[in-house]
Design a protein around this motif. Structure first.
Motif, PDB file in Angstrom:
ATOM      1  N   PHE A 129       0.826  -1.207   0.000  1.00 16.02           N
ATOM      2  CA  PHE A 129       0.000   0.000   0.000  1.00 16.02           C
ATOM      3  C   PHE A 129       0.864   1.263   0.000  1.00 16.02           C
ATOM      4  O   PHE A 129       0.428   2.318  -0.471  1.00 16.02           O
ATOM      5  CB  PHE A 129      -0.972  -0.032   1.177  1.00 16.02           C
ATOM      6  CG  PHE A 129      -2.071  -1.038   0.989  1.00 16.02           C
ATOM      7  CD1 PHE A 129      -3.076  -0.819   0.064  1.00 16.02           C
ATOM      8  CD2 PHE A 129      -2.081  -2.232   1.699  1.00 16.02           C
ATOM      9  CE1 PHE A 129      -4.079  -1.761  -0.137  1.00 16.02           C
ATOM     10  CE2 PHE A 129      -3.076  -3.180   1.512  1.00 16.02           C
ATOM     11  CZ  PHE A 129      -4.084  -2.938   0.589  1.00 16.02           C
ATOM     12  N   GLY A 130       2.094   1.124   0.487  1.00 23.45           N
ATOM     13  CA  GLY A 130       3.036   2.241   0.372  1.00 23.45           C
ATOM     14  C   GLY A 130       3.377   2.536  -1.072  1.00 23.45           C
ATOM     15  O   GLY A 130       3.484   3.699  -1.475  1.00 23.45           O
ATOM     16  N   THR A 131       3.512   1.480  -1.890  1.00 18.55           N
ATOM     17  CA  THR A 131       3.809   1.701  -3.314  1.00 18.55           C
ATOM     18  C   THR A 131       2.638   2.382  -4.026  1.00 18.55           C
ATOM     19  O   THR A 131       2.843   3.177  -4.937  1.00 18.55           O
ATOM     20  CB  THR A 131       4.132   0.377  -4.047  1.00 18.55           C
ATOM     21  OG1 THR A 131       2.985  -0.472  -4.054  1.00 18.55           O
ATOM     22  CG2 THR A 131       5.299  -0.347  -3.388  1.00 18.55           C
ATOM     23  N   ILE A 132       1.417   2.071  -3.590  1.00 16.96           N
ATOM     24  CA  ILE A 132       0.240   2.717  -4.192  1.00 16.96           C
ATOM     25  C   ILE A 132       0.256   4.215  -3.898  1.00 16.96           C
ATOM     26  O   ILE A 132       0.096   5.051  -4.801  1.00 16.96           O
ATOM     27  CB  ILE A 132      -1.067   2.095  -3.663  1.00 16.96           C
ATOM     28  CG1 ILE A 132      -1.164   0.625  -4.060  1.00 16.96           C
ATOM     29  CG2 ILE A 132      -2.285   2.870  -4.199  1.00 16.96           C
ATOM     30  CD1 ILE A 132      -2.364  -0.096  -3.475  1.00 16.96           C
ATOM     31  N   LEU A 133       0.474   4.568  -2.634  1.00 14.36           N
ATOM     32  CA  LEU A 133       0.461   5.977  -2.239  1.00 14.36           C
ATOM     33  C   LEU A 133       1.570   6.763  -2.928  1.00 14.36           C
ATOM     34  O   LEU A 133       1.356   7.880  -3.419  1.00 14.36           O
ATOM     35  CB  LEU A 133       0.597   6.097  -0.717  1.00 14.36           C
ATOM     36  CG  LEU A 133      -0.595   5.585   0.104  1.00 14.36           C
ATOM     37  CD1 LEU A 133      -0.289   5.642   1.597  1.00 14.36           C
ATOM     38  CD2 LEU A 133      -1.857   6.380  -0.206  1.00 14.36           C
ATOM     39  N   LEU A 134       2.766   6.178  -2.987  1.00  9.17           N
ATOM     40  CA  LEU A 134       3.872   6.879  -3.629  1.00  9.17           C
ATOM     41  C   LEU A 134       3.690   6.932  -5.146  1.00  9.17           C
ATOM     42  O   LEU A 134       4.111   7.897  -5.793  1.00  9.17           O
ATOM     43  CB  LEU A 134       5.201   6.217  -3.265  1.00  9.17           C
ATOM     44  CG  LEU A 134       5.627   6.411  -1.807  1.00  9.17           C
ATOM     45  CD1 LEU A 134       6.899   5.634  -1.505  1.00  9.17           C
ATOM     46  CD2 LEU A 134       5.836   7.880  -1.481  1.00  9.17           C
ATOM     47  N   GLY A 135       3.056   5.906  -5.724  1.00  6.03           N
ATOM     48  CA  GLY A 135       2.747   5.941  -7.152  1.00  6.03           C
ATOM     49  C   GLY A 135       1.822   7.100  -7.475  1.00  6.03           C
ATOM     50  O   GLY A 135       2.038   7.849  -8.437  1.00  6.03           O
ATOM     51  N   ILE A 136       0.783   7.274  -6.653  1.00  5.74           N
ATOM     52  CA  ILE A 136      -0.133   8.405  -6.823  1.00  5.74           C
ATOM     53  C   ILE A 136       0.623   9.720  -6.639  1.00  5.74           C
ATOM     54  O   ILE A 136       0.394  10.692  -7.362  1.00  5.74           O
ATOM     55  CB  ILE A 136      -1.304   8.305  -5.818  1.00  5.74           C
ATOM     56  CG1 ILE A 136      -2.179   7.094  -6.148  1.00  5.74           C
ATOM     57  CG2 ILE A 136      -2.148   9.584  -5.831  1.00  5.74           C
ATOM     58  CD1 ILE A 136      -3.237   6.787  -5.100  1.00  5.74           C
ATOM     59  N   GLY A 137       1.567   9.727  -5.684  1.00  4.08           N
ATOM     60  CA  GLY A 137       2.365  10.930  -5.444  1.00  4.08           C
ATOM     61  C   GLY A 137       3.171  11.352  -6.658  1.00  4.08           C
ATOM     62  O   GLY A 137       3.195  12.535  -7.023  1.00  4.08           O
ATOM     63  N   PHE A 138       3.816  10.392  -7.330  1.00  2.00           N
ATOM     64  CA  PHE A 138       4.613  10.728  -8.509  1.00  2.00           C
ATOM     65  C   PHE A 138       3.741  11.133  -9.692  1.00  2.00           C
ATOM     66  O   PHE A 138       4.127  11.986 -10.499  1.00  2.00           O
ATOM     67  CB  PHE A 138       5.534   9.561  -8.878  1.00  2.00           C
ATOM     68  CG  PHE A 138       6.806   9.519  -8.070  1.00  2.00           C
ATOM     69  CD1 PHE A 138       7.826  10.418  -8.313  1.00  2.00           C
ATOM     70  CD2 PHE A 138       6.982   8.589  -7.057  1.00  2.00           C
ATOM     71  CE1 PHE A 138       9.006  10.403  -7.565  1.00  2.00           C
ATOM     72  CE2 PHE A 138       8.145   8.556  -6.300  1.00  2.00           C
ATOM     73  CZ  PHE A 138       9.163   9.466  -6.552  1.00  2.00           C
ATOM     74  N   VAL A 139       2.546  10.520  -9.814  1.00  2.00           N
ATOM     75  CA  VAL A 139       1.607  10.956 -10.858  1.00  2.00           C
ATOM     76  C   VAL A 139       1.188  12.400 -10.590  1.00  2.00           C
ATOM     77  O   VAL A 139       1.126  13.232 -11.511  1.00  2.00           O
ATOM     78  CB  VAL A 139       0.366  10.039 -10.915  1.00  2.00           C
ATOM     79  CG1 VAL A 139      -0.691  10.636 -11.851  1.00  2.00           C
ATOM     80  CG2 VAL A 139       0.743   8.645 -11.394  1.00  2.00           C
TER      81      VAL A 139
END
Length: 404
Positions: free
Chosen positions: A229-239
């Motif tokens: 779920f950390g990868t999801i949040l950071l993925g949204i952050g980079f988008v």
């Protein structure tokens, strides 16, 4: 809760491996080209890949053996196919992530030694950390890297949001032409990571259990969920960063690692201010260094175990052999294809997506079989999500192949 936090390890290693090219390059480019229009793809691919990644630590801690042992139980041909697929992609994947890391190092610390030398330096640093410190150092170091990455990324996104005066559109888009569809497939191919990383997860889980002796299936699933779920949040952050800073800017990305890195950081500093250089620089470099380090550890670990299971007298094909071969191969690829960073990443991400159904099917078959203790086989909901995920991955692979 404190005990659970102390047991964090393989889940963070997963995050370290996943939050790399898929986030820094592909997610940023998604935001730059489509705004927030491809958030549906990011969330959907995380949902449908979730079971197959989770089955790695679930199987390893429930049985005490890696997914590779399980593959052999399903049939030696399956393990051989894994060996061939892995051998065909490990050098390209390692070269792709190392090229981006070297480009960022050259941009941040200076190109006084040249990007080729930076590549060798980064590989040597990673080699020393892994050979001398082994899993225990990797486990501890990744906790520091992920915390640094998370803080710097959240800071950058927060400041970009504060400085933004334009309305943010949440309208979702579906790519139409072949070029855009190709990007979509590449975007999802490594988002959050190739499915063969589930094998790495199972190997790391076994190493973690050797280290702590109390890394149970319950704690492994908690650890994995934190990382995932950390990868999801950071993925949204980079988008979001790509959308807020680069969307409609008219800028196009270079395929050169050094030029791309300079473009990436300069765009952020131009829009956010010179003070953002260090924040973005730390976020970008820790992102790629963590990926370079974890992939350089995991691929040799997987190949060592595979050759051990497949071939007699395979002791010479140990971790040291594979990590030396991978390091040498990465440097050789870089020397001849340094200017083709975009091409290398595109090839690796597309291969990852096309082979995803294979890993999804065998992981699901293994976790549902007699080889997994009944108590840890999937629930009805997980069975349903797994079947939907397999259909999704096969469907998108056929769609992509049909437009080639």
């Amino acid at each position: 809760m404190i005990a659970k936090l102390k047991n964090l390890g393989p889940g963070l290693l997963f995050a370290g491996a996943a939050i790399g090219v898929s986030h820094l390059v592909q997610s940023t480019r998604s935001g730059a080209d489509f705004g927030l229009g491809l958030l549906w793809a990011l969330l959907l691919v995380h949902l449908f890949k979730y079971p197959f990644f989770q089955f790695g630590p679930r199987y390893a801690t429930a049985t005490g053996e890696s997914l590779l042992d399980g593959y052999k139980k399903l049939g030696k041909g399956i393990l051989m196919l894994y060996f061939i697929l892995n051998l065909a992609t490990i050098f390209t994947i390692q070269a792709g992530v190392t090229i981006v890391t070297a480009g960022l190092a050259s941009t941040l610390f200076g190109n006084f030694i040249g990007i080729k030398t930076w590549t060798v330096v980064i590989i040597i640093i990673c080699l020393l950390l892994l050979v001398m410190g082994k899993y225990k150092l990797l486990d501890r170091l990744m906790k520091i890297i992920i915390i640094t990455l998370t803080i710097s990324t959240i800071a950058a996104v927060s400041i970009a949001l504060l400085n933004n005066s334009e309305p943010i559109s949440l309208q979702q888009v579906l790519p139409e032409n072949a070029l855009e569809i190709g990007f979509l497939i590449a975007f999802m191919g490594w988002m959050p990571a190739p499915l063969d990383v589930s094998v790495w997860q199972s190997l790391w889980a076994i190493e973690k259990n050797k280290d702590t002796k109390n890394y149970t299936t319950t704690s492994a699933l908690f650890d994995f969920n934190v990382g995932y779920f950390g990868t999801i949040l950071l993925g949204i952050g980079f988008v979001l960063l790509g959308s807020l800073v680069m969307f409609n800017s008219g800028e196009t990305f270079s395929v050169s690692a050094t030029v791309f890195s300079k473009q990436l950081i300069s765009m952020y500093t131009t829009n956010l201010g010179d003070w953002a250089y260090i924040v973005i620089g730390i976020a970008a470099f820790t992102t790629m260094f963590s990926t370079t380090l974890t992939t350089l550890d995991a691929s040799p670990r997987a190949m060592e175990k595979t050759t051990e299971l497949l071939f007699k007298n395979a002791s010479k094909f140990n971790y040291t052999f594979w990590i030396a071969l991978l390091s040498t191969g990465t440097i050789c690829i870089f020397v001849f294809l340094a200017s083709e960073m975009g091409f290398l990443i595109q090839i690796a991400t597309i291969l990852s997506f096309i082979t995803a159904p294979f890993y999804a099917i065998i992981n699901y078959k293994l976790i549902s079989s007699k080889h997994t203790p009944k108590a840890w086989r999937p629930s009805k909901q997980m069975h349903l999500l797994s079947i939907m995920g397999i259909v999704f991955l096969i469907g998108f692979s056929i769609w992509y192949l049909s437009i080639l």
